[in-house]
Design a protein around this motif. Structure first.
Motif, PDB file in Angstrom:
ATOM      1  N   LYS A  58       0.945  -1.100   0.060  1.00 38.18           N
ATOM      2  CA  LYS A  58       0.014   0.036   0.022  1.00 38.18           C
ATOM      3  C   LYS A  58       0.791   1.220  -0.149  1.00 38.18           C
ATOM      4  O   LYS A  58       1.728   1.293   0.759  1.00 38.18           O
ATOM      5  CB  LYS A  58      -0.897  -0.144   1.338  1.00 38.18           C
ATOM      6  N   GLY A  59       0.627   2.025  -0.878  1.00 35.50           N
ATOM      7  CA  GLY A  59       1.386   3.463  -1.005  1.00 35.50           C
ATOM      8  C   GLY A  59       2.636   3.439  -1.533  1.00 35.50           C
ATOM      9  O   GLY A  59       3.318   4.455  -1.434  1.00 35.50           O
ATOM     10  N   THR A  60       3.026   2.185  -2.095  1.00 34.39           N
ATOM     11  CA  THR A  60       4.493   2.248  -2.573  1.00 34.39           C
ATOM     12  C   THR A  60       4.475   2.470  -4.085  1.00 34.39           C
ATOM     13  O   THR A  60       3.506   2.390  -4.848  1.00 34.39           O
ATOM     14  CB  THR A  60       5.279   1.013  -2.357  1.00 34.39           C
ATOM     15  N   ALA A  93       3.235   2.278 -11.465  1.00 32.99           N
ATOM     16  CA  ALA A  93       3.585   1.213 -10.343  1.00 32.99           C
ATOM     17  C   ALA A  93       4.603   0.099 -10.712  1.00 32.99           C
ATOM     18  O   ALA A  93       4.546  -0.085 -12.144  1.00 32.99           O
ATOM     19  CB  ALA A  93       2.566   0.556  -9.795  1.00 32.99           C
ATOM     20  N   PHE A  94       5.557  -0.135 -10.180  1.00 38.01           N
ATOM     21  CA  PHE A  94       6.530  -0.868 -11.010  1.00 38.01           C
ATOM     22  C   PHE A  94       6.713  -2.432  -9.964  1.00 38.01           C
ATOM     23  O   PHE A  94       6.235  -2.522  -8.803  1.00 38.01           O
ATOM     24  CB  PHE A  94       8.052  -0.349 -10.355  1.00 38.01           C
ATOM     25  N   VAL A  95       7.136  -3.320 -10.737  1.00 37.16           N
ATOM     26  CA  VAL A  95       7.598  -4.469 -10.270  1.00 37.16           C
ATOM     27  C   VAL A  95       8.763  -4.991 -10.720  1.00 37.16           C
ATOM     28  O   VAL A  95       9.118  -4.882 -11.953  1.00 37.16           O
ATOM     29  CB  VAL A  95       6.416  -5.812 -10.654  1.00 37.16           C
ATOM     30  N   TYR A 128      -2.659  -9.256  -7.578  1.00 38.96           N
ATOM     31  CA  TYR A 128      -1.753  -8.163  -7.899  1.00 38.96           C
ATOM     32  C   TYR A 128      -2.545  -6.967  -8.337  1.00 38.96           C
ATOM     33  O   TYR A 128      -2.064  -5.559  -8.379  1.00 38.96           O
ATOM     34  CB  TYR A 128      -0.887  -8.451  -8.792  1.00 38.96           C
ATOM     35  N   GLN A 129      -3.738  -6.921  -9.020  1.00 42.88           N
ATOM     36  CA  GLN A 129      -4.741  -5.930  -9.025  1.00 42.88           C
ATOM     37  C   GLN A 129      -5.089  -5.223  -8.010  1.00 42.88           C
ATOM     38  O   GLN A 129      -4.855  -3.967  -8.204  1.00 42.88           O
ATOM     39  CB  GLN A 129      -5.974  -6.686  -9.829  1.00 42.88           C
ATOM     40  N   ALA A 174       0.794 -10.879 -17.406  1.00 48.29           N
ATOM     41  CA  ALA A 174      -0.333 -10.554 -16.479  1.00 48.29           C
ATOM     42  C   ALA A 174      -0.357  -9.246 -15.879  1.00 48.29           C
ATOM     43  O   ALA A 174      -1.188  -8.486 -15.773  1.00 48.29           O
ATOM     44  CB  ALA A 174      -0.937 -11.607 -15.698  1.00 48.29           C
ATOM     45  N   LEU A 175       0.872  -9.139 -15.148  1.00 50.00           N
ATOM     46  CA  LEU A 175       1.304  -7.699 -14.500  1.00 50.00           C
ATOM     47  C   LEU A 175       1.234  -6.620 -15.377  1.00 50.00           C
ATOM     48  O   LEU A 175       0.608  -5.555 -14.980  1.00 50.00           O
ATOM     49  CB  LEU A 175       2.522  -7.987 -13.780  1.00 50.00           C
TER      50      LEU A 175
END
Ligand code: UPG
Length: 459
Positions: free
Chosen positions: A401-403, A431-433, A420-421, A444-445
Protein backbone atom coordinates in the motif's frame (compact mmCIF):
# COMPACT_ATOMS: atom_id res chain seq x y z
CA UNK A 1 24.25 -60.06 15.68
CA UNK A 2 26.08 -57.34 17.56
CA UNK A 3 24.49 -53.91 17.34
CA UNK A 4 27.43 -51.60 16.61
CA UNK A 5 25.80 -48.35 17.70
CA UNK A 6 23.21 -48.05 20.46
CA UNK A 7 23.61 -44.46 21.50
CA UNK A 8 24.46 -41.42 19.44
CA UNK A 9 25.31 -37.96 20.74
CA UNK A 10 25.32 -34.97 18.41
CA UNK A 11 27.06 -31.76 19.48
CA UNK A 12 25.29 -28.82 17.86
CA UNK A 13 21.51 -28.30 17.65
CA UNK A 14 21.50 -26.07 14.57
CA UNK A 15 20.22 -26.36 11.00
CA UNK A 16 22.25 -29.53 10.44
CA UNK A 17 22.32 -31.29 13.83
CA UNK A 18 18.62 -30.78 14.63
CA UNK A 19 17.00 -32.09 11.45
CA UNK A 20 19.66 -34.79 10.88
CA UNK A 21 19.16 -36.29 14.35
CA UNK A 22 15.39 -36.02 14.12
CA UNK A 23 15.32 -38.07 10.92
CA UNK A 24 17.92 -40.43 12.36
CA UNK A 25 15.77 -41.03 15.46
CA UNK A 26 12.71 -41.57 13.29
CA UNK A 27 14.43 -44.11 11.07
CA UNK A 28 16.36 -45.91 13.82
CA UNK A 29 14.01 -46.74 16.70
CA UNK A 30 16.73 -49.02 18.12
CA UNK A 31 19.16 -46.11 18.57
CA UNK A 32 18.94 -43.44 21.25
CA UNK A 33 19.86 -40.01 19.92
CA UNK A 34 20.78 -37.06 22.15
CA UNK A 35 21.41 -33.64 20.66
CA UNK A 36 23.43 -31.38 22.93
CA UNK A 37 24.20 -27.69 22.66
CA UNK A 38 25.58 -25.24 25.17
CA UNK A 39 22.98 -22.69 24.04
CA UNK A 40 20.20 -23.18 26.57
CA UNK A 41 17.65 -21.08 24.72
CA UNK A 42 18.06 -23.18 21.61
CA UNK A 43 17.71 -26.46 23.53
CA UNK A 44 14.61 -25.14 25.28
CA UNK A 45 13.14 -24.28 21.89
CA UNK A 46 13.82 -27.79 20.58
CA UNK A 47 11.98 -29.07 23.65
CA UNK A 48 9.06 -26.68 23.16
CA UNK A 49 6.05 -26.32 20.86
CA UNK A 50 7.84 -23.82 18.60
CA UNK A 51 11.06 -25.27 17.21
CA UNK A 52 14.00 -22.89 16.67
CA UNK A 53 14.04 -23.54 12.93
CA UNK A 54 11.30 -23.97 10.36
CA UNK A 55 11.48 -26.95 8.01
CA UNK A 56 8.51 -28.56 6.30
CA UNK A 57 7.54 -31.83 8.10
CA UNK A 58 10.17 -31.43 10.83
CA UNK A 59 7.77 -30.61 13.62
CA UNK A 60 5.78 -33.83 13.17
CA UNK A 61 8.94 -35.92 13.35
CA UNK A 62 10.24 -34.17 16.45
CA UNK A 63 6.88 -34.58 18.18
CA UNK A 64 6.79 -38.25 17.30
CA UNK A 65 10.30 -39.09 18.58
CA UNK A 66 11.00 -36.57 21.35
CA UNK A 67 11.16 -38.20 24.76
CA UNK A 68 11.25 -41.68 23.19
CA UNK A 69 14.59 -42.02 21.42
CA UNK A 70 15.28 -38.34 20.67
CA UNK A 71 16.48 -35.96 23.37
CA UNK A 72 17.67 -32.36 23.41
CA UNK A 73 19.87 -31.34 26.31
CA UNK A 74 22.49 -28.88 27.53
CA UNK A 75 24.03 -31.58 29.67
CA UNK A 76 26.90 -32.53 27.40
CA UNK A 77 29.09 -34.69 29.63
CA UNK A 78 26.80 -37.65 30.37
CA UNK A 79 25.54 -37.71 26.76
CA UNK A 80 29.13 -37.84 25.47
CA UNK A 81 30.17 -40.49 27.99
CA UNK A 82 27.29 -42.80 27.09
CA UNK A 83 27.51 -42.43 23.32
CA UNK A 84 29.07 -45.03 21.03
CA UNK A 85 29.19 -42.51 18.22
CA UNK A 86 29.48 -38.72 18.41
CA UNK A 87 28.55 -36.32 15.63
CA UNK A 88 30.30 -32.96 15.64
CA UNK A 89 27.84 -30.63 14.01
CA UNK A 90 28.86 -27.20 15.24
CA UNK A 91 29.24 -24.11 13.11
CA UNK A 92 32.47 -23.29 11.31
CA UNK A 93 32.12 -19.56 10.64
CA UNK A 94 34.46 -17.60 8.43
CA UNK A 95 37.23 -16.08 10.52
CA UNK A 96 36.69 -12.40 11.24
CA UNK A 97 40.20 -11.71 12.51
CA UNK A 98 43.79 -12.92 12.30
CA UNK A 99 45.34 -15.18 9.69
CA UNK A 100 42.89 -16.03 6.93
CA UNK A 101 40.48 -13.32 8.08
CA UNK A 102 37.35 -13.07 5.93
CA UNK A 103 38.06 -16.37 4.19
CA UNK A 104 39.38 -19.24 6.27
CA UNK A 105 36.95 -21.32 8.29
CA UNK A 106 37.27 -20.90 12.02
CA UNK A 107 37.55 -24.34 13.59
CA UNK A 108 37.58 -23.21 17.20
CA UNK A 109 34.21 -24.82 17.94
CA UNK A 110 35.22 -28.11 16.31
CA UNK A 111 38.49 -28.10 18.23
CA UNK A 112 36.82 -27.41 21.56
CA UNK A 113 34.44 -30.32 20.91
CA UNK A 114 37.43 -32.61 20.35
CA UNK A 115 39.04 -31.38 23.56
CA UNK A 116 35.86 -31.92 25.55
CA UNK A 117 35.40 -35.43 24.14
CA UNK A 118 38.98 -36.39 25.03
CA UNK A 119 38.59 -34.93 28.50
CA UNK A 120 35.37 -36.66 29.51
CA UNK A 121 35.24 -39.98 27.65
CA UNK A 122 36.64 -43.08 29.31
CA UNK A 123 35.91 -45.60 26.59
CA UNK A 124 36.57 -45.75 22.86
CA UNK A 125 34.30 -43.87 20.46
CA UNK A 126 33.67 -43.11 16.85
CA UNK A 127 33.79 -39.35 16.26
CA UNK A 128 32.07 -38.15 13.11
CA UNK A 129 32.79 -34.75 11.59
CA UNK A 130 29.52 -33.51 10.11
CA UNK A 131 30.22 -29.79 10.05
CA UNK A 132 31.56 -28.59 6.72
CA UNK A 133 35.27 -28.21 7.31
CA UNK A 134 38.45 -27.53 5.36
CA UNK A 135 40.28 -30.48 3.88
CA UNK A 136 42.45 -32.25 6.48
CA UNK A 137 40.37 -31.13 9.44
CA UNK A 138 39.75 -34.71 10.52
CA UNK A 139 43.51 -34.98 10.92
CA UNK A 140 43.44 -32.03 13.35
CA UNK A 141 40.64 -33.64 15.33
CA UNK A 142 42.68 -36.85 15.49
CA UNK A 143 45.67 -34.85 16.75
CA UNK A 144 43.75 -33.11 19.50
CA UNK A 145 42.09 -36.37 20.57
CA UNK A 146 45.33 -38.38 20.55
CA UNK A 147 47.24 -35.81 22.55
CA UNK A 148 44.61 -35.85 25.29
CA UNK A 149 43.23 -39.39 25.28
CA UNK A 150 42.85 -41.28 28.55
CA UNK A 151 44.69 -44.60 28.82
CA UNK A 152 42.95 -47.53 27.17
CA UNK A 153 40.69 -45.26 25.10
CA UNK A 154 40.97 -44.90 21.33
CA UNK A 155 39.11 -42.90 18.72
CA UNK A 156 38.23 -43.32 15.09
CA UNK A 157 37.44 -40.07 13.28
CA UNK A 158 35.17 -40.18 10.24
CA UNK A 159 34.11 -37.52 7.75
CA UNK A 160 30.40 -37.62 6.94
CA UNK A 161 29.44 -34.31 5.32
CA UNK A 162 25.79 -33.28 5.23
CA UNK A 163 24.22 -32.32 1.91
CA UNK A 164 20.77 -31.23 3.08
CA UNK A 165 19.45 -27.96 1.71
CA UNK A 166 17.30 -25.66 3.83
CA UNK A 167 13.60 -25.76 3.12
CA UNK A 168 13.87 -29.38 1.94
CA UNK A 169 15.92 -30.77 4.85
CA UNK A 170 13.59 -33.60 5.82
CA UNK A 171 13.18 -34.80 2.27
CA UNK A 172 16.92 -34.51 1.56
CA UNK A 173 17.71 -36.51 4.70
CA UNK A 174 15.08 -39.14 4.01
CA UNK A 175 16.02 -39.59 0.34
CA UNK A 176 19.67 -38.57 0.01
CA UNK A 177 21.35 -38.69 -3.41
CA UNK A 178 24.34 -40.19 -1.61
CA UNK A 179 25.89 -40.54 1.83
CA UNK A 180 29.66 -40.03 2.03
CA UNK A 181 31.67 -41.73 4.72
CA UNK A 182 35.38 -41.00 4.76
CA UNK A 183 37.69 -42.83 7.12
CA UNK A 184 41.14 -44.14 7.82
CA UNK A 185 42.47 -46.95 5.65
CA UNK A 186 43.09 -49.42 8.48
CA UNK A 187 41.24 -52.26 10.13
CA UNK A 188 39.86 -50.01 12.89
CA UNK A 189 39.04 -47.36 10.31
CA UNK A 190 37.04 -49.86 8.27
CA UNK A 191 35.19 -51.05 11.37
CA UNK A 192 34.18 -47.48 12.20
CA UNK A 193 33.04 -46.85 8.63
CA UNK A 194 30.89 -49.95 8.65
CA UNK A 195 29.35 -48.98 12.00
CA UNK A 196 28.22 -45.61 10.64
CA UNK A 197 27.18 -47.23 7.39
CA UNK A 198 25.01 -49.64 9.44
CA UNK A 199 23.22 -46.65 10.96
CA UNK A 200 22.42 -45.19 7.51
CA UNK A 201 21.36 -48.54 6.08
CA UNK A 202 18.29 -48.35 8.33
CA UNK A 203 16.78 -46.26 5.53
CA UNK A 204 19.38 -45.63 2.79
CA UNK A 205 20.17 -48.32 0.23
CA UNK A 206 23.72 -49.66 0.32
CA UNK A 207 24.58 -48.48 -3.21
CA UNK A 208 24.08 -44.87 -2.11
CA UNK A 209 26.48 -45.13 0.80
CA UNK A 210 29.91 -44.31 -0.56
CA UNK A 211 33.07 -45.10 1.37
CA UNK A 212 36.25 -43.20 0.61
CA UNK A 213 39.33 -41.72 2.19
CA UNK A 214 38.82 -38.93 4.66
CA UNK A 215 40.30 -36.14 2.55
CA UNK A 216 38.21 -37.02 -0.49
CA UNK A 217 35.10 -36.91 1.66
CA UNK A 218 35.99 -33.52 3.12
CA UNK A 219 36.88 -32.05 -0.26
CA UNK A 220 33.77 -33.49 -1.95
CA UNK A 221 31.55 -31.36 0.23
CA UNK A 222 33.37 -28.13 -0.58
CA UNK A 223 33.56 -29.07 -4.25
CA UNK A 224 29.85 -29.91 -4.49
CA UNK A 225 28.85 -26.53 -3.05
CA UNK A 226 31.35 -24.72 -5.26
CA UNK A 227 29.94 -26.44 -8.37
CA UNK A 228 26.35 -25.64 -7.39
CA UNK A 229 27.10 -21.97 -6.78
CA UNK A 230 29.16 -21.86 -9.95
CA UNK A 231 26.16 -22.97 -12.01
CA UNK A 232 24.05 -20.14 -10.62
CA UNK A 233 26.83 -17.60 -11.12
CA UNK A 234 27.22 -18.87 -14.69
CA UNK A 235 23.55 -18.47 -15.56
CA UNK A 236 23.54 -15.08 -13.80
CA UNK A 237 26.48 -13.97 -15.93
CA UNK A 238 24.47 -15.00 -18.98
CA UNK A 239 21.47 -13.06 -17.62
CA UNK A 240 23.49 -9.83 -17.88
CA UNK A 241 24.22 -10.62 -21.54
CA UNK A 242 20.51 -11.27 -22.07
CA UNK A 243 19.50 -7.92 -20.62
CA UNK A 244 21.97 -6.18 -22.91
CA UNK A 245 20.99 -8.02 -26.09
CA UNK A 246 17.33 -8.96 -26.01
CA UNK A 247 17.90 -12.67 -25.40
CA UNK A 248 15.76 -14.18 -22.62
CA UNK A 249 17.65 -16.06 -19.93
CA UNK A 250 14.73 -18.42 -19.26
CA UNK A 251 14.84 -19.56 -22.87
CA UNK A 252 18.60 -19.89 -22.77
CA UNK A 253 18.49 -21.85 -19.48
CA UNK A 254 15.91 -24.20 -20.93
CA UNK A 255 18.02 -24.79 -24.01
CA UNK A 256 21.13 -25.43 -21.95
CA UNK A 257 19.34 -27.68 -19.46
CA UNK A 258 18.04 -30.00 -22.17
CA UNK A 259 21.59 -31.14 -22.81
CA UNK A 260 21.57 -34.35 -20.80
CA UNK A 261 25.18 -33.73 -19.80
CA UNK A 262 24.18 -30.49 -18.09
CA UNK A 263 20.65 -31.18 -16.81
CA UNK A 264 17.95 -28.67 -15.92
CA UNK A 265 18.51 -28.08 -12.19
CA UNK A 266 20.14 -25.04 -10.59
CA UNK A 267 19.86 -22.94 -13.72
CA UNK A 268 17.38 -20.42 -12.37
CA UNK A 269 18.84 -16.95 -12.86
CA UNK A 270 18.19 -14.78 -9.83
CA UNK A 271 19.09 -11.70 -7.84
CA UNK A 272 21.97 -13.87 -6.55
CA UNK A 273 22.53 -16.88 -4.36
CA UNK A 274 22.63 -16.68 -0.59
CA UNK A 275 22.56 -18.99 2.40
CA UNK A 276 25.02 -19.94 5.05
CA UNK A 277 27.02 -22.40 2.98
CA UNK A 278 27.96 -21.31 -0.52
CA UNK A 279 29.83 -18.12 0.33
CA UNK A 280 31.62 -19.62 3.31
CA UNK A 281 32.59 -22.84 1.59
CA UNK A 282 33.88 -21.18 -1.57
CA UNK A 283 35.87 -18.64 0.45
CA UNK A 284 37.28 -21.60 2.27
CA UNK A 285 38.19 -23.37 -0.95
CA UNK A 286 39.83 -20.19 -2.21
CA UNK A 287 41.79 -19.86 1.00
CA UNK A 288 42.95 -23.48 0.95
CA UNK A 289 44.00 -23.16 -2.69
CA UNK A 290 46.01 -20.06 -1.92
CA UNK A 291 47.62 -21.71 1.07
CA UNK A 292 48.70 -24.54 -1.23
CA UNK A 293 50.13 -22.00 -3.70
CA UNK A 294 47.46 -22.86 -6.27
CA UNK A 295 46.82 -19.23 -7.16
CA UNK A 296 45.04 -19.88 -10.47
CA UNK A 297 42.68 -22.30 -8.77
CA UNK A 298 41.98 -19.73 -6.05
CA UNK A 299 41.31 -16.98 -8.61
CA UNK A 300 38.98 -19.27 -10.57
CA UNK A 301 36.68 -19.99 -7.62
CA UNK A 302 36.87 -16.41 -6.33
CA UNK A 303 35.18 -15.36 -9.58
CA UNK A 304 32.09 -17.36 -8.62
CA UNK A 305 31.71 -15.11 -5.57
CA UNK A 306 32.58 -11.94 -7.46
CA UNK A 307 29.93 -12.70 -10.08
CA UNK A 308 27.36 -13.07 -7.30
CA UNK A 309 28.27 -9.69 -5.81
CA UNK A 310 27.99 -8.18 -9.28
CA UNK A 311 24.54 -9.71 -9.77
CA UNK A 312 23.18 -8.38 -6.46
CA UNK A 313 24.52 -4.87 -7.15
CA UNK A 314 23.31 -4.90 -10.72
CA UNK A 315 19.76 -5.65 -9.59
CA UNK A 316 19.79 -2.80 -7.08
CA UNK A 317 21.14 -0.39 -9.68
CA UNK A 318 18.54 -1.46 -12.19
CA UNK A 319 15.74 -0.62 -9.76
CA UNK A 320 17.09 2.90 -9.35
CA UNK A 321 17.61 3.38 -13.08
CA UNK A 322 14.14 2.22 -14.02
CA UNK A 323 12.58 4.55 -11.48
CA UNK A 324 13.92 7.61 -13.29
CA UNK A 325 17.35 7.44 -11.65
CA UNK A 326 16.12 8.40 -8.23
CA UNK A 327 14.38 6.59 -5.43
CA UNK A 328 15.01 9.22 -2.78
CA UNK A 329 11.91 9.42 -0.56
CA UNK A 330 10.12 6.81 -2.64
CA UNK A 331 8.36 3.92 -0.93
CA UNK A 332 9.34 0.43 -2.06
CA UNK A 333 7.89 -2.90 -0.94
CA UNK A 334 10.30 -5.81 -0.55
CA UNK A 335 8.57 -9.16 -0.96
CA UNK A 336 10.70 -11.89 0.58
CA UNK A 337 13.67 -11.49 2.88
CA UNK A 338 14.80 -15.12 3.39
CA UNK A 339 17.64 -16.39 1.19
CA UNK A 340 15.28 -18.92 -0.43
CA UNK A 341 11.70 -20.09 -0.11
CA UNK A 342 10.40 -22.34 2.70
CA UNK A 343 12.87 -21.10 5.27
CA UNK A 344 13.04 -18.26 7.77
CA UNK A 345 16.81 -18.10 7.40
CA UNK A 346 18.32 -14.83 6.16
CA UNK A 347 22.01 -15.67 6.30
CA UNK A 348 23.77 -14.06 3.30
CA UNK A 349 20.34 -13.36 1.82
CA UNK A 350 20.55 -11.29 -1.36
CA UNK A 351 17.54 -9.36 0.00
CA UNK A 352 19.84 -7.80 2.61
CA UNK A 353 22.17 -6.51 -0.07
CA UNK A 354 19.31 -5.13 -2.17
CA UNK A 355 17.57 -3.53 0.83
CA UNK A 356 20.76 -1.81 1.97
CA UNK A 357 21.35 -0.51 -1.54
CA UNK A 358 17.85 0.97 -1.69
CA UNK A 359 18.19 2.50 1.78
CA UNK A 360 21.46 4.14 0.78
CA UNK A 361 19.67 5.67 -2.17
CA UNK A 362 17.19 7.23 0.26
CA UNK A 363 14.15 4.98 -0.18
CA UNK A 364 11.58 3.97 2.45
CA UNK A 365 11.20 0.20 2.63
CA UNK A 366 8.08 -1.81 3.45
CA UNK A 367 9.33 -5.33 4.08
CA UNK A 368 7.27 -8.53 4.08
CA UNK A 369 8.40 -12.14 4.43
CA UNK A 370 6.12 -15.06 5.35
CA UNK A 371 8.64 -16.64 7.75
CA UNK A 372 11.36 -14.21 8.80
CA UNK A 373 10.89 -12.60 12.21
CA UNK A 374 10.78 -8.83 12.44
CA UNK A 375 13.70 -8.68 14.87
CA UNK A 376 15.86 -10.63 12.43
CA UNK A 377 15.15 -8.24 9.55
CA UNK A 378 16.01 -5.24 11.72
CA UNK A 379 19.21 -6.93 12.87
CA UNK A 380 20.23 -7.74 9.30
CA UNK A 381 19.72 -4.11 8.31
CA UNK A 382 21.63 -2.82 11.36
CA UNK A 383 18.52 -1.14 12.78
CA UNK A 384 17.54 -1.18 16.42
CA UNK A 385 13.86 -0.63 15.76
CA UNK A 386 11.42 0.24 13.03
CA UNK A 387 11.96 3.83 12.08
CA UNK A 388 10.88 6.11 9.32
CA UNK A 389 12.96 4.39 6.64
CA UNK A 390 11.86 0.80 7.38
CA UNK A 391 8.54 -0.78 8.25
CA UNK A 392 8.05 -4.53 8.63
CA UNK A 393 4.70 -5.99 7.63
CA UNK A 394 2.84 -9.19 8.34
CA UNK A 395 0.47 -8.72 5.42
CA UNK A 396 1.72 -8.36 1.83
CA UNK A 397 -1.14 -6.06 0.81
CA UNK A 398 -0.37 -3.74 3.71
CA UNK A 399 3.27 -3.76 2.64
CA UNK A 400 2.37 -2.81 -0.94
CA UNK A 401 0.00 0.00 0.00
CA UNK A 402 1.23 3.45 -0.96
CA UNK A 403 4.46 2.23 -2.57
CA UNK A 404 5.93 2.98 -5.99
CA UNK A 405 7.37 -0.46 -6.51
CA UNK A 406 7.33 -4.14 -5.52
CA UNK A 407 10.68 -5.91 -5.38
CA UNK A 408 10.62 -9.71 -5.23
CA UNK A 409 13.73 -11.08 -3.50
CA UNK A 410 12.66 -14.61 -2.50
CA UNK A 411 10.93 -17.27 -4.59
CA UNK A 412 8.05 -17.93 -2.15
CA UNK A 413 5.29 -19.75 -4.02
CA UNK A 414 2.54 -17.70 -2.37
CA UNK A 415 3.87 -14.61 -4.19
CA UNK A 416 2.71 -16.11 -7.48
CA UNK A 417 -0.96 -16.18 -6.51
CA UNK A 418 -1.35 -12.78 -4.87
CA UNK A 419 -4.06 -10.45 -6.12
CA UNK A 420 -1.82 -8.01 -7.99
CA UNK A 421 -4.73 -5.96 -9.24
CA UNK A 422 -5.56 -5.22 -5.61
CA UNK A 423 -1.95 -4.23 -4.92
CA UNK A 424 -1.80 -2.11 -8.05
CA UNK A 425 -4.92 -0.21 -7.05
CA UNK A 426 -3.34 0.71 -3.70
CA UNK A 427 0.02 1.79 -5.17
CA UNK A 428 1.38 5.07 -6.54
CA UNK A 429 1.67 5.36 -10.32
CA UNK A 430 3.55 4.49 -12.38
CA UNK A 431 3.71 1.26 -10.38
CA UNK A 432 6.76 -0.97 -10.85
CA UNK A 433 7.48 -4.64 -10.27
CA UNK A 434 11.07 -5.86 -10.07
CA UNK A 435 11.04 -9.63 -10.10
CA UNK A 436 14.40 -10.80 -8.80
CA UNK A 437 13.32 -14.44 -8.91
CA UNK A 438 11.49 -14.66 -12.22
CA UNK A 439 8.44 -16.27 -10.61
CA UNK A 440 5.60 -13.89 -11.47
CA UNK A 441 3.39 -13.83 -14.57
CA UNK A 442 4.91 -10.78 -16.22
CA UNK A 443 2.44 -10.39 -19.07
CA UNK A 444 -0.49 -10.52 -16.64
CA UNK A 445 1.21 -7.84 -14.54
CA UNK A 446 1.83 -5.69 -17.60
CA UNK A 447 -1.85 -6.00 -18.51
CA UNK A 448 -2.82 -4.68 -15.08
CA UNK A 449 -0.65 -1.67 -15.82
CA UNK A 450 2.59 -2.47 -13.98
CA UNK A 451 5.95 -1.54 -15.42
CA UNK A 452 7.75 -4.91 -15.07
CA UNK A 453 11.48 -5.50 -14.91
CA UNK A 454 13.03 -8.89 -14.37
CA UNK A 455 16.39 -10.65 -14.40
CA UNK A 456 17.78 -11.69 -17.75
CA UNK A 457 15.22 -10.05 -19.98
CA UNK A 458 14.64 -6.63 -21.48
CA UNK A 459 11.20 -5.44 -20.53
N1 UPG B 1 19.43 -20.45 -6.19
C1 UPG B 1 19.31 -19.70 -7.35
N2 UPG B 1 19.08 -20.34 -8.53
C2 UPG B 1 18.97 -21.70 -8.61
C3 UPG B 1 19.09 -22.46 -7.42
C4 UPG B 1 19.32 -21.82 -6.22
O1 UPG B 1 19.42 -18.47 -7.35
O2 UPG B 1 18.78 -22.21 -9.72
C5 UPG B 1 19.73 -19.79 -4.91
C6 UPG B 1 18.71 -19.99 -3.80
O3 UPG B 1 17.62 -19.13 -3.90
C7 UPG B 1 19.56 -19.72 -2.58
C8 UPG B 1 20.93 -20.28 -2.95
O4 UPG B 1 20.91 -20.37 -4.37
O5 UPG B 1 19.70 -18.33 -2.33
C9 UPG B 1 21.25 -21.62 -2.29
O6 UPG B 1 20.17 -22.54 -2.47
P1 UPG B 1 20.25 -24.07 -2.00
O7 UPG B 1 21.49 -24.69 -2.47
O8 UPG B 1 18.99 -24.68 -2.41
O9 UPG B 1 20.21 -23.91 -0.39
P2 UPG B 1 21.19 -24.28 0.82
O10 UPG B 1 20.33 -24.63 1.97
O11 UPG B 1 22.19 -23.18 1.00
O12 UPG B 1 21.96 -25.65 0.41
C10 UPG B 1 23.30 -25.69 -0.08
C11 UPG B 1 23.46 -27.01 -0.87
C12 UPG B 1 23.34 -28.20 0.07
C13 UPG B 1 24.34 -28.03 1.22
C14 UPG B 1 24.07 -26.72 1.93
C15 UPG B 1 25.02 -26.46 3.08
O13 UPG B 1 22.47 -27.09 -1.89
O14 UPG B 1 23.60 -29.42 -0.63
O15 UPG B 1 24.22 -29.09 2.16
O16 UPG B 1 24.22 -25.65 0.99
O17 UPG B 1 26.36 -26.73 2.74
Amino acid sequence: AEIPVRKICCIGAGYVGGPTCSVLALKCPDIQVTVVDRNELRINQWNSEKLPIYEPALEEIVKQCRGKNLFFSTDMVPALKEADLIFISVNTPTKTFGLGKGRAADLKFVESCARLIAEVCDRSKIVVEKSTVPVRSAASIVNVLKANTKPGVSYQVLSNPEFLAEGTAVNDLTNPDRVLIGGEDSEDGKKAISALSWVYRHWVSADKIIEMNTWSSELSKLAANAFLAQRISSINAISAVCEATGADVSEVAKAIGLDSRLGPKFLQASVGWGGSCFQKDILNLVYISESLNLTSVAAYWQQVIDMNEYQKSRFGERIVQAMFNTITDKHIAILGFAFKKNTGDTRESPAIHVAKHLLEEGAFLHIFDPKVEKAQILLDLDQLDEESSISIHTDPYEAAKGTHALVVCTEWEQFITYDYQRMYDSMLKPAFVFDGRKILDHSALAKIGFHVETIGKRH
